[in-house]
Design a protein around this motif. Structure first.
Motif, PDB file in Angstrom:
ATOM      1  N   GLU A 195       0.684  -1.308   0.067  1.00 24.16           N
ATOM      2  CA  GLU A 195      -0.033  -0.124  -0.034  1.00 24.16           C
ATOM      3  C   GLU A 195       0.816   1.384   0.051  1.00 24.16           C
ATOM      4  N   SER A 196       1.844   1.300   0.715  1.00 24.01           N
ATOM      5  CA  SER A 196       2.812   2.302   0.715  1.00 24.01           C
ATOM      6  C   SER A 196       3.562   2.655  -0.630  1.00 24.01           C
ATOM      7  N   ILE A 197       4.096   1.598  -1.055  1.00 18.38           N
ATOM      8  CA  ILE A 197       4.602   1.628  -2.300  1.00 18.38           C
ATOM      9  C   ILE A 197       3.720   2.122  -3.312  1.00 18.38           C
ATOM     10  N   ASN A 198       2.581   1.724  -3.489  1.00 20.04           N
ATOM     11  CA  ASN A 198       1.646   2.030  -4.519  1.00 20.04           C
ATOM     12  C   ASN A 198       1.095   3.725  -4.161  1.00 20.04           C
ATOM     13  N   LYS A 199       0.955   4.089  -2.872  1.00 20.98           N
ATOM     14  CA  LYS A 199       0.755   5.513  -2.672  1.00 20.98           C
ATOM     15  C   LYS A 199       1.807   6.378  -3.057  1.00 20.98           C
ATOM     16  N   SER A 200       3.216   5.967  -2.616  1.00 20.30           N
ATOM     17  CA  SER A 200       4.390   6.573  -3.236  1.00 20.30           C
ATOM     18  C   SER A 200       4.568   6.871  -4.472  1.00 20.30           C
ATOM     19  N   LYS A 201       4.128   5.888  -5.329  1.00 17.88           N
ATOM     20  CA  LYS A 201       4.245   5.953  -6.770  1.00 17.88           C
ATOM     21  C   LYS A 201       3.089   6.780  -7.342  1.00 17.88           C
ATOM     22  N   ALA A 202       1.812   6.840  -6.723  1.00 15.16           N
ATOM     23  CA  ALA A 202       0.807   7.665  -7.238  1.00 15.16           C
ATOM     24  C   ALA A 202       1.395   9.208  -6.899  1.00 15.16           C
ATOM     25  N   GLU A 203       1.978   9.253  -5.690  1.00 16.35           N
ATOM     26  CA  GLU A 203       2.279  10.790  -5.251  1.00 16.35           C
ATOM     27  C   GLU A 203       3.523  11.240  -6.175  1.00 16.35           C
ATOM     28  N   ILE A 204       4.200  10.401  -6.534  1.00 16.79           N
ATOM     29  CA  ILE A 204       5.372  10.724  -7.458  1.00 16.79           C
ATOM     30  C   ILE A 204       4.826  11.002  -8.830  1.00 16.79           C
ATOM     31  N   THR A 205       3.844  10.283  -9.221  1.00 21.58           N
ATOM     32  CA  THR A 205       3.259  10.483 -10.466  1.00 21.58           C
ATOM     33  C   THR A 205       2.466  11.803 -10.520  1.00 21.58           C
ATOM     34  N   GLU A 206       2.030  12.187  -9.532  1.00 24.05           N
ATOM     35  CA  GLU A 206       1.146  13.425  -9.325  1.00 24.05           C
ATOM     36  C   GLU A 206       2.065  14.584  -9.438  1.00 24.05           C
ATOM     37  N   LYS A 207       3.246  14.572  -8.591  1.00 22.04           N
ATOM     38  CA  LYS A 207       4.148  15.445  -8.553  1.00 22.04           C
ATOM     39  C   LYS A 207       4.863  15.812  -9.813  1.00 22.04           C
ATOM     40  N   LYS A 208       5.272  14.837 -10.517  1.00 16.94           N
ATOM     41  CA  LYS A 208       5.652  14.863 -11.916  1.00 16.94           C
ATOM     42  C   LYS A 208       4.737  15.607 -12.981  1.00 16.94           C
ATOM     43  N   GLN A 209       3.274  15.426 -12.946  1.00 12.79           N
ATOM     44  CA  GLN A 209       2.519  15.928 -13.733  1.00 12.79           C
ATOM     45  C   GLN A 209       2.252  17.449 -13.375  1.00 12.79           C
ATOM     46  N   LEU A 210       2.198  17.471 -12.137  1.00  7.94           N
ATOM     47  CA  LEU A 210       2.296  18.994 -11.477  1.00  7.94           C
ATOM     48  C   LEU A 210       3.586  19.804 -12.194  1.00  7.94           C
ATOM     49  N   MET A 211       4.610  19.188 -12.120  1.00  4.72           N
ATOM     50  CA  MET A 211       5.922  19.926 -12.489  1.00  4.72           C
ATOM     51  C   MET A 211       5.931  19.975 -13.822  1.00  4.72           C
ATOM     52  N   ALA A 212       5.200  19.270 -14.673  1.00  6.04           N
ATOM     53  CA  ALA A 212       5.027  19.292 -16.082  1.00  6.04           C
ATOM     54  C   ALA A 212       4.128  20.541 -16.458  1.00  6.04           C
ATOM     55  N   GLN A 213       3.360  20.843 -15.497  1.00  5.03           N
ATOM     56  CA  GLN A 213       2.181  21.973 -15.709  1.00  5.03           C
ATOM     57  C   GLN A 213       2.821  23.259 -15.568  1.00  5.03           C
ATOM     58  N   GLN A 214       3.636  23.097 -14.475  1.00  2.00           N
ATOM     59  CA  GLN A 214       4.490  24.240 -13.839  1.00  2.00           C
ATOM     60  C   GLN A 214       5.598  24.711 -14.998  1.00  2.00           C
ATOM     61  N   ARG A 215       6.107  23.632 -15.537  1.00  2.00           N
ATOM     62  CA  ARG A 215       7.283  24.123 -16.353  1.00  2.00           C
ATOM     63  C   ARG A 215       6.498  24.632 -17.736  1.00  2.00           C
ATOM     64  N   THR A 216       5.311  24.387 -17.890  1.00  2.00           N
ATOM     65  CA  THR A 216       4.600  24.701 -19.049  1.00  2.00           C
ATOM     66  C   THR A 216       4.330  26.221 -18.883  1.00  2.00           C
ATOM     67  N   GLN A 217       3.676  26.373 -17.729  1.00  2.00           N
ATOM     68  CA  GLN A 217       3.243  27.897 -17.250  1.00  2.00           C
ATOM     69  C   GLN A 217       4.483  28.665 -17.185  1.00  2.00           C
TER      70      GLN A 217
END
Length: 474
Positions: A195-217
């Motif tokens: 559960e912890s690994i899956n949660k960390s993977k989801a959080e990392i994916t979310e952070k990377k998506q956010l970073m991609a949006q921030q880089r575009t902005q």
């Protein structure tokens, strides 16, 4: 025919009224439309007015180049040039604000991206560690299952019944209990780690998506910033050009102004770009005004001795004012303001309020050393010399400002200013009576010759509240 003549006059009056009504409506619409002009439209209107003023100057030509008519036309052109310069200056300020905001946003965006990268790096390290722990526990659990399968001891009850005695039974039972507990804890640990690994993977994916949006902005903001900087540089170049042109026109006007002043003896102030100076004076006056109580609360008036500096054009002056009781002052303040002429020997205004662009008072030309008096009773909130770093006088030169203890009919406080004096006879904080000598006239500061520059300000002491002195004089 007679019937026609009877109605002819009323019809003419009606037609005239309709025309007048239409003109008034059209004028109101024109004024309203002008108030709603965009900066580009306003600039176009000013450019047209500047062109018309320039054509008028050309029409006057060489024959009237040294006349008051030519100077008035030149002042008209300068007025429009100043308005145009202020318009461009406002655009520069607006663009500069946009650039500053975008720079702040880019810096904030870059900081957010950097923080997100650090968070992703931390989460990735935690994920790697959790994955490693999971692998060890999972291998251990697999080995345990393999051992149980190989031993064939899948029936716990059989394992207990085959015990030789009660001691062996209890021992086997305790062993089974401990093994079962360990297997359960190991299984719970494995589930928790998954559960912890899956949660960390989801959080990392979310952070990377956010970073991609921030880089575009960030990329978009940087592009907007580059455009804004380009626009700002263009506007700044335009503003510099407007300032240069305006400065040249002022210089021409000042040469003609000095020539006409010397010929007529009607002295005034040179045209100058003094917005920052006036803002500094406004701040100083507002500060000093707040430091003094209402004059009606003062019980006595002190005797003031004025010793001029080496730069004074007069000998030492000594003025003594009589003691004034609070009751007398209250009687004075019960009446509305009623000003007297600041220079008793000169009641003719030689340059009126708004006589040219930026002229904020009324000028009274008079010989140097003429007595300047308080136009009404009140307290002196400033009596000072405005000087340049080299020691020369600037702007109002030696000037005095009085806050009066009488108001306008609407209850607004009134301030009067007396500029370009050769010497000052009162000090800050002094209470003065109407007609009391407060200075000697001169030509200090921005002056074309000896005169008293007189301003009336209401309801505040600010430059923007200057009113036409003629409204308050006899």
């Amino acid at each position: 025919m007679k019937r026609i003549s009877i109605f002819k006059k009323p019809v003419c009056v009606l037609v005239a009224f309709c025309v007048l009504f239409t003109f008034v409506q059209f004028s109101e619409v024109s004024v309203s439309a002008q108030d709603n002009l965009s900066p580009e439209q306003e600039k176009a209107v000013l450019e047209q007015k500047i062109k018309e003023a320039a054509n008028k100057l050309d029409d006057l030509g060489v024959q009237k180049a040294d006349t008051q008519e030519y100077l008035d036309a030149l002042n008209e052109k300068i007025k429009y040039l100043e308005q145009e310069k202020e318009l461009v200056s406002d655009e520069v300020d607006k663009d500069q604000t946009t650039v500053n905001d975008l720079q702040d946003q880019c810096e904030k965006n870059e900081t957010e991206i950097k923080n997100a990268e650090q968070e992703v790096a931390g989460l990735t390290a935690e994920l790697d560690e959790a994955t490693e722990d999971f692998s060890e526990n999972y291998d251990q659990y697999c080995r345990r299952m393999r051992a149980m399968y190989i031993s064939g001891e899948t029936n716990v009850l059989t394992f207990l019944i085959t015990s030789n005695d009660i001691s062996q039974l209890l021992t086997r039972y305790e062993m089974i209990r401990r093994v079962s507990k360990q297997d359960g804890e190991l299984l719970e640990t494995i589930h928790s780690q998954i559960e912890s690994i899956n949660k960390s993977k989801a959080e990392i994916t979310e952070k990377k998506q956010l970073m991609a949006q921030q880089r575009t902005q960030l990329l978009q903001k940087k592009e907007a910033l580059e455009k804004s900087i380009t626009d700002l540089n263009v506007k700044q170049t335009e503003l510099d050009s407007k300032k240069t042109n305006l400065s040249s026109e002022r210089a021409n006007a000042n040469m003609l102004l000095k020539k006409i002043s010397d010929e007529t003896g009607y002295y005034t102030e040179f045209l100058e770009d003094n917005k920052e100076v006036l803002e500094d004076i406004d701040r100083e006056l507002a500060l000093k005004d707040s430091q003094y109580a209402d004059p009606t609360t003062t019980t006595t008036t002190t005797t003031t001795t004025k010793k001029p500096s080496a730069q004074d054009q007069d000998n030492s002056e000594k003025t003594t004012s009589t003691t004034t009781t609070a009751t007398e002052k209250q009687e004075n303040t019960a009446k509305y303001i009623s000003l007297t002429y600041p220079v008793p020997t000169q009641k003719k205004i030689t340059c009126p309020f708004h006589g040219y662009t930026g002229h904020s008072g009324a000028d009274f030309s008079c010989p140097t050393g003429s007595t300047v008096v308080a136009a009404e009773s009140g307290v002196v909130i400033t009596s000072a010399d405005l000087k340049n770093p080299d020691g020369s006088y600037r702007s109002y030169g030696r000037y005095i400002v009085i806050r009066h203890d009488k108001t306008t009919s609407s209850g607004d406080r009134v301030y009067t200013l007396y500029a370009h004096n050769s010497s000052r006879l009162v000090s800050e904080g002094d209470y003065v009576k109407k007609g009391q000598a407060i200075a000697k006239s001169g030509s200090t500061g921005n002056s074309t010759g000896p005169h008293c520059h007189f301003e009336v300000r209401t309801p505040t002491s600010g430059y923007s509240d200057c009113k036409n002195p003629e409204k308050y004089l006899p």
